[in-house]
Design an enzyme around this catalytic site. Structure first.
Site, short mmCIF file in Angstrom:
data_model
loop_
_atom_site.label_atom_id
_atom_site.label_comp_id
_atom_site.label_asym_id
_atom_site.label_seq_id
_atom_site.Cartn_x
_atom_site.Cartn_y
_atom_site.Cartn_z
CB SER A 91 -0.61 -19.50 -9.84
OG SER A 91 0.12 -18.43 -9.75
CE LYS A 92 -0.31 -20.37 -18.26
NZ LYS A 92 -2.22 -20.81 -18.09
NE ARG A 93 0.88 -15.38 -8.21
CZ ARG A 93 1.01 -15.02 -6.88
NH1 ARG A 93 2.14 -14.52 -6.80
NH2 ARG A 93 0.53 -15.60 -6.19
#
Ligand code: GLU
Length: 486
Positions: A256-258
């Site tokens: 994911s984006k993190r």
């Protein structure tokens, strides 16, 4: 003798936004399965879920496929004999198929009201739709139809037995039919659900291999029951494992984006080359027969094979992607590198600057992992930061504050006298000076580079930096260094 069907694969994205690397990998594997077997790669846009529809997302799909080099053979923009290729343009064709299933006893009309279903969902022992309308009498059905009661069409799942199929990646999958919900095929508005449309579309488009994320694995038995009900041949299924990201504590979780950029366009904007991204993604869950890592698209097309796909989740490793990127960058010509890098140069060196940006490629190309690192690497060319005189001390170069002071003064004097300011002239001048002073070249070069850049780690050495800075700025900086040492 069985007839060998021409391989047809399809990439069927829903236009819901940017293209996640997981979607790109699906598209790539579909493309490679087709191309490795002389088949056809189809693009189908699944846009019937209007709530998830994002304006402009279809353009992102086209531009991503194009930049990634995944050329489709049939699709909305180029047509083909199985069109239309946009689901919302195919809406008329699903209801008749659903009605056929009603006739053959594989589906039924469900007149349950929204309120009834909501109440059902709230009840404590809710285990899905209770099949209330599954066995309505002909009279009850007629009464509802005459009254114009809205209805959905549900699939009538067998209540006994098991449904088993073999996935090319995950192997044999088997479920008890009693676990399968009577899922909706056609909604009250007459539109198909994804669960129905994917089967009708794949069959009517002659798709032989369905490649998609493993999240669809558990629904596949339901799709197979539909194929069986129609008497259609079930396609080969190739479900792909999840892509994971590495967490700071060493564990992994769904990418994911993190973890970093997860969209193709974002990775490109960060300075990863489309070819490098594709090469890396090809190996994210697929293992070639030997240990080859660098593949052109043509080589992938020649070498890809389904058995090489792994069912264990792949971990997206940004360092590994950077390695691929640096290999592709090294393989560029100097002109290509400059062209690609220019927007990054221009982030800090504007057009009016006397600096010749064509001189950067030789000092950057071998050391660049991604283009977005370039502005930081070049910042010292436009701004000489304040620095500590301790930087002049370097053991390996035998540079002390004293040698730095004498060398810098002597070098500045000699350089000022140069008639031509170019890398060769600067090189000869500094090398001759070191010889005359009976010092290591490094003892002269070190303080010159520190004074010219204000830092110990630089793109390029003393000679290249002085050359790129130009006579005036270079001498100004050397003199600042001298005054610091005084
Ligand atoms: N439209 C579906 C999605 O984007 C496609 C799934 C499939 O390939 O069948 O997830």
């Amino acid at each position: 003798m069985s007839v060998i069907k021409k391989v047809r694969t399809r990439y069927a994205p829903s236009p819901t936004g940017f293209m996640h690397v997981g979607n790109l990998r699906t598209a790539l594997y579909e493309y490679l399965i087709a191309k490795s077997q002389g088949g056809t790669f189809v693009l189908r846009i699944e846009d019937t879920d209007r709530e998830r529809y994002v304006d402009g997302a279809v353009d992102v799909i086209y531009s991503t496929l194009k930049r990634a080099g995944l050329v489709h053979d049939e699709g909305p923009d180029i047509g083909g004999e199985y069109g239309p290729y946009v689901q919302s343009e195919r809406l008329g064709m699903y209801l008749p198929y659903a009605e056929k299933l009603i006739e053959s006893g594989h589906a039924y009309r469900c007149f349950c009201s929204k309120e009834r279903l909501e109440k059902l969902a709230e009840s404590s022992e809710f285990g899905g739709y209770d099949r209330h309308c599954r066995d309505l009498s002909d009279e009850e059905i007629k009464k509802n139809l005459d009254a114009g009661t809205p209805y959905v069409i549900r699939q009538k799942m067998p209540l006994e037995g098991r449904t088993t199929f073999t996935d090319a990646v995950f192997g044999e999958i088997s479920v008890d039919n009693s676990e399968l919900q009577d899922q909706i095929l056609i909604k009250t508005d007459g539109f198909p659900t994804y669960n129905f449309a994917n089967v009708i579309d794949d069959h009517t488009m002659g798709i032989t291999h369905v490649v998609r994320g493993s999240e669809y694995l558990s629904s596949t038995p339901k799709y197979n029951l539909l194929y069986d009900a129609f008497g259609w041949e079930i396609p080969t299924y190739v479900h792909l494992p999840l892509i994971m990201g590495k967490n700071e504590d060493g564990s992994v979780s769904k990418l994911s984006k993190r973890h970093g950029s997860t969209g193709f366009e974002d990775l490109v904007a960060e300075g990863y080359l489309p070819e490098a991204i594709i090469n890396y993604i090809a190996l994210l869950g697929w293992c070639p027969k030997d240990n080859q890592e660098l593949f052109t698209m043509k080589e992938l097309e020649e070498n890809f094979f389904i058995e090489g796909i792994s069912k264990s989740p792949a971990v997206f490793d940004y360092d590994k992607l950077s390695w691929f990127n640096s290999e592709y960058i090294k393989a560029m010509t100097e002109e290509e590198f400059t062209e690609y890098a220019t927007p990054y140069y221009r982030e800090i060196i504007d057009e009016s600057s006397p600096i010749d940006i064509n001189k950067f490629a030789p000092i950057l190309q071998k050391r660049t992992e991604k283009f977005s690192d370039i502005p930081d690497k070049l910042r010292f060319f436009t701004q000489l930061a304040d620095y500590d005189t301790d930087l002049f001390i370097n053991k390996k170069s035998k540079s002390t504050l004293e040698t730095a002071k004498t060398c810098l003064a002597a070098a500045t004097e000699r350089l000022e006298a140069l008639s031509d300011w170019n890398a060769d002239a600067i090189h000869d001048c500094l090398i001759n000076l070191a010889q005359e002073m009976e010092l290591k070249n490094g003892t002269v070069m070190w303080p010159v580079r520190i004074a010219a850049s204000g830092q110990t780690v630089t793109a390029g050495g003393a000679i290249e930096i002085l050359d790129i800075l130009g006579r005036e700025e270079a001498l100004r900086r050397l003199k600042i260094g001298i005054s610091k040492l005084n």
